[in-house]
Design a protein around this motif. Structure first.
Motif, short mmCIF file in Angstrom:
data_model
loop_
_atom_site.label_atom_id
_atom_site.label_comp_id
_atom_site.label_asym_id
_atom_site.label_seq_id
_atom_site.Cartn_x
_atom_site.Cartn_y
_atom_site.Cartn_z
N VAL A 199 -4.05 12.00 2.97
CA VAL A 199 -4.80 11.06 3.80
C VAL A 199 -4.44 11.25 5.27
O VAL A 199 -5.32 11.28 6.15
CB VAL A 199 -4.54 9.61 3.37
CG1 VAL A 199 -5.10 8.62 4.39
CG2 VAL A 199 -5.17 9.35 2.00
N ILE B 295 0.83 -1.20 0.00
CA ILE B 295 0.00 0.00 0.00
C ILE B 295 0.87 1.25 0.00
O ILE B 295 0.65 2.18 -0.79
CB ILE B 295 -0.95 0.01 1.21
CG1 ILE B 295 -2.00 -1.12 1.07
CG2 ILE B 295 -1.66 1.36 1.34
CD1 ILE B 295 -2.86 -1.31 2.30
N ILE B 296 1.86 1.28 0.90
CA ILE B 296 2.71 2.47 1.02
C ILE B 296 3.55 2.69 -0.23
O ILE B 296 3.66 3.81 -0.75
CB ILE B 296 3.63 2.36 2.25
CG1 ILE B 296 2.79 2.32 3.54
CG2 ILE B 296 4.60 3.54 2.31
CD1 ILE B 296 1.93 3.53 3.78
N ARG B 297 4.12 1.62 -0.76
CA ARG B 297 5.00 1.75 -1.92
C ARG B 297 4.21 1.84 -3.23
O ARG B 297 4.76 2.23 -4.26
CB ARG B 297 5.96 0.57 -1.98
CG ARG B 297 6.90 0.50 -0.78
CD ARG B 297 7.69 -0.79 -0.76
NE ARG B 297 8.66 -0.81 -1.85
CZ ARG B 297 9.12 -1.93 -2.39
NH1 ARG B 297 8.69 -3.11 -1.98
NH2 ARG B 297 10.03 -1.86 -3.37
N GLY B 298 2.94 1.48 -3.18
CA GLY B 298 2.13 1.47 -4.39
C GLY B 298 1.23 2.67 -4.57
O GLY B 298 0.49 2.75 -5.56
N THR B 299 1.28 3.61 -3.62
CA THR B 299 0.46 4.83 -3.73
C THR B 299 1.36 6.06 -3.67
O THR B 299 2.43 6.02 -3.04
CB THR B 299 -0.59 4.90 -2.60
OG1 THR B 299 0.08 4.83 -1.32
CG2 THR B 299 -1.59 3.76 -2.71
N PRO B 300 0.96 7.15 -4.31
CA PRO B 300 1.80 8.36 -4.32
C PRO B 300 1.99 8.96 -2.92
O PRO B 300 1.06 8.94 -2.10
CB PRO B 300 1.03 9.33 -5.22
CG PRO B 300 0.09 8.47 -6.00
CD PRO B 300 -0.25 7.32 -5.12
N LEU C 183 -0.56 11.61 -2.08
CA LEU C 183 -1.84 11.08 -1.62
C LEU C 183 -1.76 10.70 -0.15
O LEU C 183 -2.69 10.95 0.63
CB LEU C 183 -2.24 9.87 -2.46
CG LEU C 183 -3.51 9.13 -2.05
CD1 LEU C 183 -4.73 10.05 -2.13
CD2 LEU C 183 -3.72 7.90 -2.92
N GLN C 184 -0.65 10.10 0.25
CA GLN C 184 -0.47 9.72 1.65
C GLN C 184 -0.45 10.94 2.56
O GLN C 184 -1.00 10.91 3.68
CB GLN C 184 0.81 8.91 1.80
CG GLN C 184 0.77 7.57 1.08
CD GLN C 184 2.13 6.91 0.98
OE1 GLN C 184 3.02 7.16 1.81
NE2 GLN C 184 2.33 6.07 -0.02
N ASN D 189 6.22 6.58 5.04
CA ASN D 189 6.57 6.28 3.65
C ASN D 189 8.02 5.82 3.52
O ASN D 189 8.31 4.78 2.91
CB ASN D 189 6.33 7.52 2.79
CG ASN D 189 6.67 7.30 1.33
OD1 ASN D 189 7.82 7.40 0.92
ND2 ASN D 189 5.66 6.99 0.53
#
Length: 225
Positions: free
Chosen positions: A70, A58-63, A66-67, A106
């Protein structure tokens, strides 16, 4: 030098301080946090390793942007949902703190994978030799394995730290007034490219210092070669 340039430099100096604070606090929190995450990823317990793997995906697969959004807006939305259900809840989330939390999580995820690669690269013979010498598992890890892992992961860690220097600019998305945000504001007010040029010089110098620091660290750890 005109007053507007003096004010610009003063504002950008303050922005640079904020960027440095974000950088160093992220390093301080993410590097230690990465080790238990790496251990969880390599755990023989399927639930723990599976959960950790999903977290890393999830962490490595989303920008990262965006994190940041969120982490900053998520708790407030959750509190509003609780209030709508009749719960008496109060919550205040500081922008700077949210930026540090998001960046630390991240980068801990990325550092964890670097740790894992380094740990798994150590030959099994090292563990067996330490066992013959009477070392406990914890002594084997901290006295035999970890020093060699540090030597092997320094180049990869250096790349990530250099990336972090540039990623500090992303915290402006949640309103943290760091260097690039200040440079953009001054560039718009002055109709000049100079603030952006100065910001670029700062990032270049910062990465140059980081590169030199890691090169020296590699030389100091060369006795493991």
């Amino acid at each position: 030098m005109s007053d507007r340039y003096i004010k610009m430099l003063h504002a950008m100096l303050n922005g640079s301080v904020t960027s440095l604070e974000v950088f160093f606090l992220t390093i301080i929190f993410s590097i230690p946090l990465a080790l238990p995450i790496a251990m969880g990823r390599m755990s023989r317990h399927k639930l723990l390793s599976g959960t950790t793997n999903v977290f890393l995906l999830i962490i490595r697969g989303t920008p990262l942007m965006l994190q940041l959004l969120v982490v900053y807006f998520g708790p407030g939305l959750f509190v509003r949902w609780l209030i709508s259900r009749g719960y008496d809840v109060t919550f205040r989330w500081n922008r700077f703190a949210a930026a540090i939390v998001a960046l630390s999580i991240n980068y801990a995820a990325y550092f964890a994978e670097i740790y894992r690669g380094g740990i798994e690269s150590i030959p099994r013979g090292q563990y067996e030799a330490a066992k013959v010498l009477g070392y406990t598992p914890s002594q084997t890890f901290f006295r035999v394995v970890l020093p060699q892992v540090i030597k092997r992961i320094v180049p990869a860690m250096g790349n990530e730290v250099i990336t972090l220097v540039k990623d500090t600019a992303l915290v402006s998305v949640i309103g943290v007034s760091e260097l690039l945000m200040v440079a953009k504001e001054r560039q718009g007010a002055m109709f000049s490219f100079v603030p952006l040029f100065i910001a670029g010089v700062f990032y270049f110098v910062m990465n140059w210092v980081v590169s030199i620091a890691f090169q020296r660290l590699e030389k100091k750890l060369s006795y493991y070669s």
